[in-house]
Design an enzyme around this catalytic site. Structure first.
Site, mmCIF file in Angstrom:
data_model
loop_
_atom_site.group_PDB
_atom_site.id
_atom_site.type_symbol
_atom_site.label_atom_id
_atom_site.label_comp_id
_atom_site.label_asym_id
_atom_site.label_seq_id
_atom_site.Cartn_x
_atom_site.Cartn_y
_atom_site.Cartn_z
ATOM 1 N N HIS A 138 -9.702 -5.001 -3.781
ATOM 2 C CA HIS A 138 -8.508 -5.276 -3.082
ATOM 3 C C HIS A 138 -8.560 -5.494 -1.463
ATOM 4 C CE1 HIS A 138 -9.322 -1.146 -2.930
ATOM 5 N NE2 HIS A 138 -8.697 -0.975 -1.928
ATOM 6 N N ASN A 194 0.833 -1.229 -0.010
ATOM 7 C CA ASN A 194 -0.015 0.132 0.067
ATOM 8 C C ASN A 194 0.784 1.321 -0.074
ATOM 9 O OD1 ASN A 194 -1.739 2.081 1.088
ATOM 10 N ND2 ASN A 194 -3.250 0.593 1.574
ATOM 11 N N HIS A 245 -7.012 -5.708 1.812
ATOM 12 C CA HIS A 245 -5.994 -5.373 2.923
ATOM 13 C C HIS A 245 -5.251 -6.243 3.900
ATOM 14 C CE1 HIS A 245 -6.282 -0.947 1.636
ATOM 15 N NE2 HIS A 245 -7.610 -1.346 1.443
#
Length: 180
Positions: free
Chosen positions: A142, A72, A144
């Site tokens: 997506h 990220n 995390h």
């Protein structure tokens, strides 16, 4: 027991409770979409562009058949990565069986790798489905994976408005990719 900050009554906020509020009005720009990536369509989607980059430039930790793991750019903690399908798909229910399987396998493997290289004590793992749920890039799913350590949420972000990250993203990428 020490006394907390003085509570100031504000008209129109309802019945006073025991909660203190940490106001972050600067986040309203994020909520309204200011400075978000161009478009939700594939040509403007960063998750569609990243796989075309070399791994170091794209901060890609690992590539699979249908998903990839990428750091990220704005990590909550060191080693914060995302597992992303190559296919431009927004909703978890629209993943293929193969994509669902590989997202799960990459998540498990990433946890093992992060524990091995940095001794994470725990993880926050999650999908933000849609803008209303907090997805910054809602059009491309997506997941995390945020490593956590005891005491990692301290006074620095709250008082000092500073997140302490002990390593550059490129170094973190190399460390995780080498251990992958």
């Amino acid at each position: 027991m020490s006394e907390g900050p003085e509570l100031v009554e504000q008209q129109g906020i309802g019945v006073q409770d025991a909660f203190q509020r940490l106001w972050t009005p600067h986040r309203m720009a994020y909520i309204k979409g200011q400075d978000k990536p161009d478009g939700d369509e594939e040509p403007g989607c960063p998750f569609c562009r990243i796989p075309a980059l070399d791994d170091k430039t794209g901060l890609i930790v690992a590539r699979g058949d249908v998903v990839f793991a990428v750091l990220n750019l704005y990590p909550y903690n060191p080693g914060h990565l995302m597992v992303v399908p190559y296919r431009h798909v927004a909703d978890y229910t629209d993943l293929t069986v193969e994509e669902t399987r590989e997202v799960a396998e990459f998540t498990q493997h990433a946890m093992k790798v992060i524990r091995a290289v940095s001794g994470a004590h725990g993880f926050n793992i999650g999908l933000n489905q849609g803008h209303i749920a907090g997805a910054g890039i809602a059009a491309h799913l997506h997941q995390h994976l945020v490593p956590r350590w005891g005491g990692d949420a301290n006074f620095m972000p709250v008082i000092g408005q500073t997140k302490v990250l002990p390593q550059l993203l490129g170094e973190t990428r190399d460390m995780l990719a080498d251990a992958w």
